[in-house]
Each structure stands twice: as C-alpha cells, then as structure tokens.
Design a protein around this motif. Structure first.
Motif, PDB file in Angstrom:
ATOM      1  N   GLU A 242      22.277  -4.041 -24.920  1.00 17.56           N
ATOM      2  CA  GLU A 242      21.497  -4.954 -24.091  1.00 17.56           C
ATOM      3  C   GLU A 242      22.402  -5.826 -23.223  1.00 17.56           C
ATOM      4  OE1 GLU A 242      17.907  -8.261 -24.571  1.00 17.56           O
ATOM      5  OE2 GLU A 242      18.519  -7.022 -26.275  1.00 17.56           O
ATOM      6  N   GLU A 243      23.540  -6.230 -23.769  1.00 18.91           N
ATOM      7  CA  GLU A 243      24.445  -7.094 -22.998  1.00 18.91           C
ATOM      8  C   GLU A 243      24.999  -6.364 -21.788  1.00 18.91           C
ATOM      9  OE1 GLU A 243      27.464  -8.780 -25.397  1.00 18.91           O
ATOM     10  OE2 GLU A 243      26.085  -9.897 -26.696  1.00 18.91           O
ATOM     11  N   GLU A 244      25.359  -5.098 -21.973  1.00 21.32           N
ATOM     12  CA  GLU A 244      25.929  -4.319 -20.868  1.00 21.32           C
ATOM     13  C   GLU A 244      24.841  -3.690 -20.007  1.00 21.32           C
ATOM     14  OE1 GLU A 244      29.074  -4.078 -19.987  1.00 21.32           O
ATOM     15  OE2 GLU A 244      29.709  -5.401 -21.638  1.00 21.32           O
ATOM     16  N   GLY A 245      23.615  -3.646 -20.548  1.00 24.32           N
ATOM     17  CA  GLY A 245      22.528  -3.020 -19.812  1.00 24.32           C
ATOM     18  C   GLY A 245      22.695  -1.520 -19.717  1.00 24.32           C
ATOM     19  N   THR A 246      23.178  -0.912 -20.783  1.00 21.76           N
ATOM     20  CA  THR A 246      23.441   0.528 -20.756  1.00 21.76           C
ATOM     21  C   THR A 246      22.808   1.210 -21.970  1.00 21.76           C
ATOM     22  OG1 THR A 246      25.508   0.271 -21.989  1.00 21.76           O
ATOM     23  CG2 THR A 246      25.638   0.211 -19.585  1.00 21.76           C
ATOM     24  N   MET A 247      22.750   2.559 -21.887  1.00 26.36           N
ATOM     25  CA  MET A 247      22.319   3.356 -23.026  1.00 26.36           C
ATOM     26  C   MET A 247      23.168   4.623 -23.076  1.00 26.36           C
ATOM     27  SD  MET A 247      20.588   6.380 -22.529  1.00 26.36           S
ATOM     28  CE  MET A 247      20.297   7.318 -21.028  1.00 26.36           C
ATOM     29  N   GLN A 248      23.297   5.143 -24.276  1.00 26.03           N
ATOM     30  CA  GLN A 248      24.074   6.367 -24.469  1.00 26.03           C
ATOM     31  C   GLN A 248      23.310   7.310 -25.389  1.00 26.03           C
ATOM     32  OE1 GLN A 248      27.758   4.932 -26.143  1.00 26.03           O
ATOM     33  NE2 GLN A 248      28.732   4.691 -24.131  1.00 26.03           N
ATOM     34  N   ILE A 249      23.425   8.614 -25.087  1.00 29.96           N
ATOM     35  CA  ILE A 249      22.854   9.640 -25.955  1.00 29.96           C
ATOM     36  C   ILE A 249      23.963  10.136 -26.874  1.00 29.96           C
ATOM     37  CG2 ILE A 249      21.738  11.901 -26.068  1.00 29.96           C
ATOM     38  CD1 ILE A 249      19.962   9.878 -24.816  1.00 29.96           C
ATOM     39  N   HIS A 250      23.694  10.148 -28.155  1.00 29.51           N
ATOM     40  CA  HIS A 250      24.670  10.615 -29.137  1.00 29.51           C
ATOM     41  C   HIS A 250      24.099  11.780 -29.925  1.00 29.51           C
ATOM     42  CE1 HIS A 250      27.835   7.350 -29.165  1.00 29.51           C
ATOM     43  NE2 HIS A 250      26.893   6.826 -28.376  1.00 29.51           N
ATOM     44  N   ALA A 251      24.891  12.855 -30.006  1.00 31.63           N
ATOM     45  CA  ALA A 251      24.518  13.987 -30.854  1.00 31.63           C
ATOM     46  C   ALA A 251      24.984  13.701 -32.273  1.00 31.63           C
ATOM     47  CB  ALA A 251      25.157  15.270 -30.331  1.00 31.63           C
ATOM     48  N   ARG A 252      24.130  13.999 -33.243  1.00 29.61           N
ATOM     49  CA  ARG A 252      24.451  13.768 -34.650  1.00 29.61           C
ATOM     50  C   ARG A 252      24.789  15.114 -35.293  1.00 29.61           C
ATOM     51  NH1 ARG A 252      22.504   9.126 -36.988  1.00 29.61           N
ATOM     52  NH2 ARG A 252      21.813  10.268 -38.851  1.00 29.61           N
ATOM     53  N   LYS A 253      26.031  15.222 -35.772  1.00 31.82           N
ATOM     54  CA  LYS A 253      26.477  16.480 -36.368  1.00 31.82           C
ATOM     55  C   LYS A 253      27.021  16.237 -37.769  1.00 31.82           C
ATOM     56  CE  LYS A 253      27.598  18.768 -32.004  1.00 31.82           C
ATOM     57  NZ  LYS A 253      28.561  19.645 -31.287  1.00 31.82           N
ATOM     58  N   THR A 254      26.785  17.212 -38.627  1.00 27.82           N
ATOM     59  CA  THR A 254      27.231  17.123 -40.015  1.00 27.82           C
ATOM     60  C   THR A 254      28.624  17.721 -40.145  1.00 27.82           C
ATOM     61  OG1 THR A 254      24.941  17.373 -40.760  1.00 27.82           O
ATOM     62  CG2 THR A 254      26.672  17.726 -42.405  1.00 27.82           C
ATOM     63  N   VAL A 255      29.497  17.030 -40.854  1.00 25.37           N
ATOM     64  CA  VAL A 255      30.866  17.500 -41.070  1.00 25.37           C
ATOM     65  C   VAL A 255      30.857  18.617 -42.118  1.00 25.37           C
ATOM     66  CG1 VAL A 255      33.199  16.869 -41.775  1.00 25.37           C
ATOM     67  CG2 VAL A 255      31.784  15.220 -40.494  1.00 25.37           C
ATOM     68  N   VAL A 256      31.444  19.791 -41.756  1.00 33.27           N
ATOM     69  CA  VAL A 256      31.489  20.942 -42.670  1.00 33.27           C
ATOM     70  C   VAL A 256      32.891  21.538 -42.666  1.00 33.27           C
ATOM     71  CG1 VAL A 256      29.039  21.504 -42.404  1.00 33.27           C
ATOM     72  CG2 VAL A 256      30.723  22.509 -40.840  1.00 33.27           C
ATOM     73  N   GLU A 257      33.171  22.351 -43.670  1.00 38.85           N
ATOM     74  CA  GLU A 257      34.469  23.051 -43.731  1.00 38.85           C
ATOM     75  C   GLU A 257      34.525  24.137 -42.665  1.00 38.85           C
ATOM     76  OE1 GLU A 257      37.128  22.488 -45.333  1.00 38.85           O
ATOM     77  OE2 GLU A 257      36.626  21.257 -47.078  1.00 38.85           O
ATOM     78  N   GLU A 258      33.413  24.886 -42.547  1.00 42.56           N
ATOM     79  CA  GLU A 258      33.379  25.991 -41.595  1.00 42.56           C
ATOM     80  C   GLU A 258      32.093  25.891 -40.784  1.00 42.56           C
ATOM     81  OE1 GLU A 258      33.428  30.882 -41.570  1.00 42.56           O
ATOM     82  OE2 GLU A 258      34.090  29.770 -43.343  1.00 42.56           O
ATOM     83  N   VAL A 259      32.217  25.835 -39.484  1.00 40.29           N
ATOM     84  CA  VAL A 259      31.068  25.646 -38.601  1.00 40.29           C
ATOM     85  C   VAL A 259      30.297  26.949 -38.428  1.00 40.29           C
ATOM     86  CG1 VAL A 259      30.317  25.030 -36.267  1.00 40.29           C
ATOM     87  CG2 VAL A 259      32.181  23.754 -37.364  1.00 40.29           C
ATOM     88  N   GLU A 260      28.980  26.905 -38.703  1.00 44.83           N
ATOM     89  CA  GLU A 260      28.103  28.048 -38.486  1.00 44.83           C
ATOM     90  C   GLU A 260      27.124  27.785 -37.341  1.00 44.83           C
ATOM     91  OE1 GLU A 260      26.184  29.005 -42.127  1.00 44.83           O
ATOM     92  OE2 GLU A 260      28.056  29.558 -43.176  1.00 44.83           O
ATOM     93  N   ASP A 261      26.823  26.511 -37.116  1.00 43.59           N
ATOM     94  CA  ASP A 261      25.897  26.126 -36.037  1.00 43.59           C
ATOM     95  C   ASP A 261      26.536  24.974 -35.263  1.00 43.59           C
ATOM     96  OD1 ASP A 261      23.904  25.305 -34.363  1.00 43.59           O
ATOM     97  OD2 ASP A 261      22.357  25.129 -35.904  1.00 43.59           O
ATOM     98  N   GLU A 262      27.061  25.304 -34.073  1.00 43.05           N
ATOM     99  CA  GLU A 262      27.761  24.290 -33.286  1.00 43.05           C
ATOM    100  C   GLU A 262      26.839  23.163 -32.810  1.00 43.05           C
ATOM    101  OE1 GLU A 262      29.854  26.106 -30.112  1.00 43.05           O
ATOM    102  OE2 GLU A 262      31.344  27.097 -31.417  1.00 43.05           O
ATOM    103  N   GLN A 263      25.536  23.459 -32.742  1.00 37.84           N
ATOM    104  CA  GLN A 263      24.583  22.427 -32.314  1.00 37.84           C
ATOM    105  C   GLN A 263      24.422  21.343 -33.374  1.00 37.84           C
ATOM    106  OE1 GLN A 263      22.962  22.209 -29.397  1.00 37.84           O
ATOM    107  NE2 GLN A 263      23.831  24.098 -28.547  1.00 37.84           N
ATOM    108  N   GLU A 264      24.552  21.723 -34.631  1.00 38.13           N
ATOM    109  CA  GLU A 264      24.261  20.809 -35.732  1.00 38.13           C
ATOM    110  C   GLU A 264      25.487  20.417 -36.553  1.00 38.13           C
ATOM    111  OE1 GLU A 264      21.333  19.528 -36.226  1.00 38.13           O
ATOM    112  OE2 GLU A 264      20.239  20.713 -34.744  1.00 38.13           O
ATOM    113  N   GLU A 265      26.595  21.146 -36.396  1.00 36.63           N
ATOM    114  CA  GLU A 265      27.742  20.943 -37.294  1.00 36.63           C
ATOM    115  C   GLU A 265      29.041  20.724 -36.522  1.00 36.63           C
ATOM    116  OE1 GLU A 265      26.063  23.865 -40.870  1.00 36.63           O
ATOM    117  OE2 GLU A 265      27.542  24.605 -39.422  1.00 36.63           O
ATOM    118  N   ILE A 266      29.988  20.085 -37.198  1.00 38.91           N
ATOM    119  CA  ILE A 266      31.330  19.864 -36.656  1.00 38.91           C
ATOM    120  C   ILE A 266      32.328  20.080 -37.788  1.00 38.91           C
ATOM    121  CG2 ILE A 266      31.225  17.382 -37.110  1.00 38.91           C
ATOM    122  CD1 ILE A 266      32.983  16.954 -34.647  1.00 38.91           C
ATOM    123  N   SER A 267      33.466  20.699 -37.446  1.00 40.17           N
ATOM    124  CA  SER A 267      34.450  20.980 -38.492  1.00 40.17           C
ATOM    125  C   SER A 267      35.113  19.694 -38.963  1.00 40.17           C
ATOM    126  CB  SER A 267      35.515  21.945 -37.963  1.00 40.17           C
ATOM    127  OG  SER A 267      36.315  21.287 -36.981  1.00 40.17           O
TER     128      SER A 267
END
Length: 364
Positions: free
Chosen positions: A51-76
């Motif tokens: 609110e102070e800066e008057g901005t917004m950001q979109i953040h993707a939420r990814k689950t930390v995994v050992e081996e990535v199978e779905d890049e949309q949902e996971e991050i190594s």
C-alpha cells in the motif's frame, strides 16, 4: 497497482462502511483469475500488495522437492536454496512472476471487483441496518401502487406491501406517509428484501408500545392480541402491580392513547380487556362489551359455555360472530354462547345466580 486505487479503497471503507480487507481479498481473487486467464497459467499463485508503494506483485507458489516432475508446481531444492539457503524439501517458495504488461489487465479487474464489491457491501450494510428492525414499526412514504403491491420508501430501501398484508378498507395514495410492521428481512441474490404489513397483529402491539409508556417500560404487559385488520381488534393486558390499572393505562387520559392507535389504523375498533389466569374471568372480560352471567369451564377440552342475558346475546356474538370469534382467539378457549333463557331451560344456570334484568345495565 497505483496508489490511487488504494486511496479509493480507503475512501470506500471510510465513507461506505465497507471493510478494506474484504475489498482487497476480492481484488486478489480477481487478479489471480485474470493472470491465469490472460497468461494461460495454471500456477498456484498469490498476490502481494504494498500500500505504501502503491504496487502489487504476482507470486507463483512452488513446493520444494528433490526431483522436479511438474515445473508449474515444483522447484528443486538446489534452485530454492539459490533464493534462500534455509529452504528444505516440503517448503513453499514464492517466486515473483508479475508480467510487464499486467497493469492494464489489473486495472480492469480492479474496476470490476470494486464495482461489484461496493454493490454487495452496500447491500450488506443495508441488510444489517434493516435486520435490526424486524418485528418493529417503520414509517415510510408511498412511492407508487399497482393492483398487487403498494411500494413504500423506507429510506435506503423500497419495500412492497402485498395485497394480503394490506387493510381492505384503507386507500393508499402516492406520497402519503404510512406506518408499517416489518415482518421479515432477507438477504437475497437481488439484495435485501423487506416484507411489511399493515394487517399483522404485531403492528397493533408496537403502536401501543409507542403510545403507552407503561407498556414500553414493562409495567404493563400485552398478553394476547386478536385482530381482524381494519375492522376490530381485541387486546388483553396485565400488570403484576395491583396498584396499576393496565386497561386504564392503555386507554389513557380521556382515551387519548387508544385513540391515537385507532387513528393510525383509520378507525379500527379496539377492545382492551384485562388478562386473568382464571378462564372464567378472562373469557368474561374478552367478550366485552357484552355482560356475562356465568362461564362454565371444560378444562379437558379447553372449552367454555358462556351464559349472557337474553338482550345481550347478539352483542356477545357480534356482527357475523365477530365478537365471539375474536374473544376465542384472544383467550385460546373455545366459546359457546347461550342466552339466559336457553341456559335455564337446559339446566345450565346455577340456582344461586339470580335472573338479571335489563335495567341493571342501563347505567353501566
């Protein structure tokens, strides 16, 4: 997201009474939907407002995994630790994915959400305000009429007085002020709906509360009401303090209090009687203005046989049986009215009860 939007949201909270958090939650949902629709993304995303800066950001939420199978949902784990060394498997990482040209889409979504939520919130505020008036009397102004409804302006909302809730003997004219009883308040898909009545017994009760301080203060209690709206009503009242006359309190000096209620109901006749736990006394009182010689009580069937002087029979029964009907409804007892002569012939009159002459009532 510009600071102007935050200023607008703060203004709406202050002036319209709309919770800012509700607006921001709705806006977040709309921005997420717009992002997924316009950028063909199925990511689990969130929105962060500053609110102070008057901005917004979109953040993707990814689950930390050992081996990535779905890049949309996971991050190594290795990639996550490049962002922050403290991440472990199973943690959620939020990565900014705000598109450069998302501003126009965001502004459009914001406008739609704010417009919709303002409408919904205003409806909510109106509903909350009028929900407290359920089973109360309100004064409104007649806006228009049609064969089925009288439309009454109650301030922030218009209510419909249905044909079944009108008094058949009344005429309703545009711009007339009118008192109505609020029977129900509902929050529907079309907004708050208020159901009102002129024929409900509750209107009579509330009008007496407004005119009689002893009722409002709880000194006198309204025990029961029976009403044939526009024609005649009966009301039973009680005071636990023997020094208080409940009927006299409702009638008022020179009949002013009850007359004020009668005037509001356009001449509807009102009988005020004293309540009693003794059915003999209560039923006798309820048949006012008729005089009663005796009341025979059948407790098991909650029925009474009422004996009245011959010359009072028609008065006790009333026009088209109205007096007896209202008395029965008021007391909750079945009432069978017999004349004195018929009762004597049937052996219903006690020997100790003397014959009553018409002259006994001439100055009563």
């Amino acid at each position: 997201m510009s600071s102007e939007l935050f200023n607008a949201i703060n203004y709406l909270e202050k002036e319209k009474g709309i919770d800012k958090n509700i607006l921001l939650e709705a806006l977040e949902a709309a921005l997420i939907s717009a992002y997924k629709k316009n950028f063909k993304s199925a990511n689990n995303v969130s929105v962060k407002f500053d609110e102070e800066e008057g901005t917004m950001q979109i953040h993707a939420r990814k689950t930390v995994v050992e081996e990535v199978e779905d890049e949309q949902e996971e991050i190594s784990l290795d990639a996550a630790r490049e962002i922050n060394l403290s991440y472990e498997v199973g943690d959620i990482v939020e990565i900014e994915v705000t598109p450069r040209n998302f501003g126009r889409i965001a502004a459009q979504a914001a406008k739609q959400v704010v417009t919709q939520r303002v409408r919904e919130a205003e409806r909510g505020v109106i509903f909350s305000e009028y929900a407290d008036r359920e089973e109360d009397v309100m004064t409104g102004i007649i806006q228009r009429t049609d064969p089925n409804f009288v439309y009454v302006d109650l301030g922030k909302i218009e209510a419909k007085l249905a044909k079944s809730e009108q008094i058949s003997s009344e005429e309703y004219h545009v711009h007339d002020r009118i008192k109505v009883f609020v029977t129900k308040v509902e929050n529907t898909n079309k907004g708050p709906q208020i159901y009102i009545s002129r024929s409900h017994p509750g209107l009579l009760k509330r009008l007496f509360e407004m005119e009689v301080p002893e009722i409002y203060d709880g000194i006198v209690e309204i025990k029961s009401i029976s009403r044939e709206a526009g024609d005649r009503s009966k009301i039973s009242v009680y005071a636990s303090n023997p020094d208080v006359d409940p009927v006299g309190s409702c009638v008022g000096p020179k009949g002013q209090r009850v007359q004020a209620v009668v005037d509001e109901l356009n001449g509807e006749k009102i009988d005020i009687v004293e309540w009693s736990e003794d059915p003999v006394v209560y039923v006798s009182n309820a048949l006012s203005p008729s005089k009663v010689i005796d009341v025979l009580v059948d407790e098991e069937n909650k029925a009474t046989t009422v004996i009245v002087p011959d010359f009072q029979l028609s008065l006790a029964i009333g026009k088209r049986g109205q007096n007896a009907r209202l008395a029965a409804k008021l007391t909750g007892w079945k009432i069978d009215i017999k004349s004195e002569s018929v009762a004597r012939n049937e052996g219903l009159l006690s020997e100790e009860i003397q014959e009553i002459d018409e002259d006994d009532f001439l100055f009563d």
